[in-house]
Design an enzyme around this catalytic site. Sequence first.
Site, PDB file in Angstrom:
ATOM      1  N   HIS A  42       0.816  -1.223   0.000  1.00 43.05           N
ATOM      2  CA  HIS A  42       0.000   0.000   0.000  1.00 43.05           C
ATOM      3  C   HIS A  42       0.846   1.267   0.000  1.00 43.05           C
ATOM      4  CE1 HIS A  42      -4.163   0.681  -0.224  1.00 43.05           C
ATOM      5  NE2 HIS A  42      -4.432   1.015   1.029  1.00 43.05           N
ATOM      6  N   ASN A  89      -6.952   6.442   3.684  1.00 42.84           N
ATOM      7  CA  ASN A  89      -8.380   6.630   3.426  1.00 42.84           C
ATOM      8  C   ASN A  89      -8.841   8.081   3.489  1.00 42.84           C
ATOM      9  OD1 ASN A  89      -8.294   3.877   3.271  1.00 42.84           O
ATOM     10  ND2 ASN A  89      -9.681   3.498   4.988  1.00 42.84           N
ATOM     11  N   ASP A 114      -0.888   2.249  -5.511  1.00 46.08           N
ATOM     12  CA  ASP A 114      -0.752   0.811  -5.720  1.00 46.08           C
ATOM     13  C   ASP A 114      -2.016   0.280  -6.397  1.00 46.08           C
ATOM     14  OD1 ASP A 114      -2.480  -0.544  -3.141  1.00 46.08           O
ATOM     15  OD2 ASP A 114      -1.841   1.534  -2.954  1.00 46.08           O
ATOM     16  N   ASN A 135      -9.353   2.998  -1.811  1.00 47.33           N
ATOM     17  CA  ASN A 135      -9.948   3.967  -0.883  1.00 47.33           C
ATOM     18  C   ASN A 135      -9.277   5.340  -0.916  1.00 47.33           C
ATOM     19  OD1 ASN A 135     -11.961   2.256   0.067  1.00 47.33           O
ATOM     20  ND2 ASN A 135     -10.629   1.380   1.628  1.00 47.33           N
TER      21      ASN A 135
END
Length: 209
Positions: A42, A89, A114, A135
């Site tokens: 991530h 997020n 990613d 997200n």
Amino acid sequence: MADIFELFKKIEQRDNGGKNAPISWVVAGLGNFGKEYDGTRHNVGFDVLDEFAKEKGFKINRIKFKSYCGECNINGEGVLFLKPATFMNLSGEAVAEAMSFYKLMPERLIVVVDDVNLAPGKVRIRQKGSAGGHNGLKNIIMHLKTEEFLRVRVGVGEKPHPDYDMAKWVLSRPCEEDAMAIKEGRQKAIRAIPLLIEGNTAKAMNSLQ
């Protein structure tokens, strides 16, 4: 006297690599801060920006816009490199704040993220589109109220089986083979960024082959 001051200003801009050039682009790399997130799938967006800055000789260490920031001149364009410190997020909070401050249109934004739908190291450029389940992108789209911005998606590989927890997958570290492929993908992204800023999207896409 005013002419002399203008001359000094131009010399200063030339000598410092044009860091005083007005910001006309924002490049945001998405990720999460904290040692537990270093090297995870991530955090590819952070990694791309860190490697880009190291290659170009500038630092991303100034705190502004709920982010760590750095500036670089690319072919006469002032570019703000942004690593949101809001956690993935809520990335849109930081990105929207920077875009608003510099009064930039969404077309002047590049987001590096990613992508679990791409094989490790494969890179794709999209000029617009949905969040695709990401997200961080979803939050940016919500805050900017548009999908019309560039994104550089770096493949990190899909989860091992459908029932595997997605959060656990993206927050895990890749195996050695995948890590090497992702490293190559980061270099592709680094090569593409200046081409996108030049407005040469087709050439940027070709550079990924």
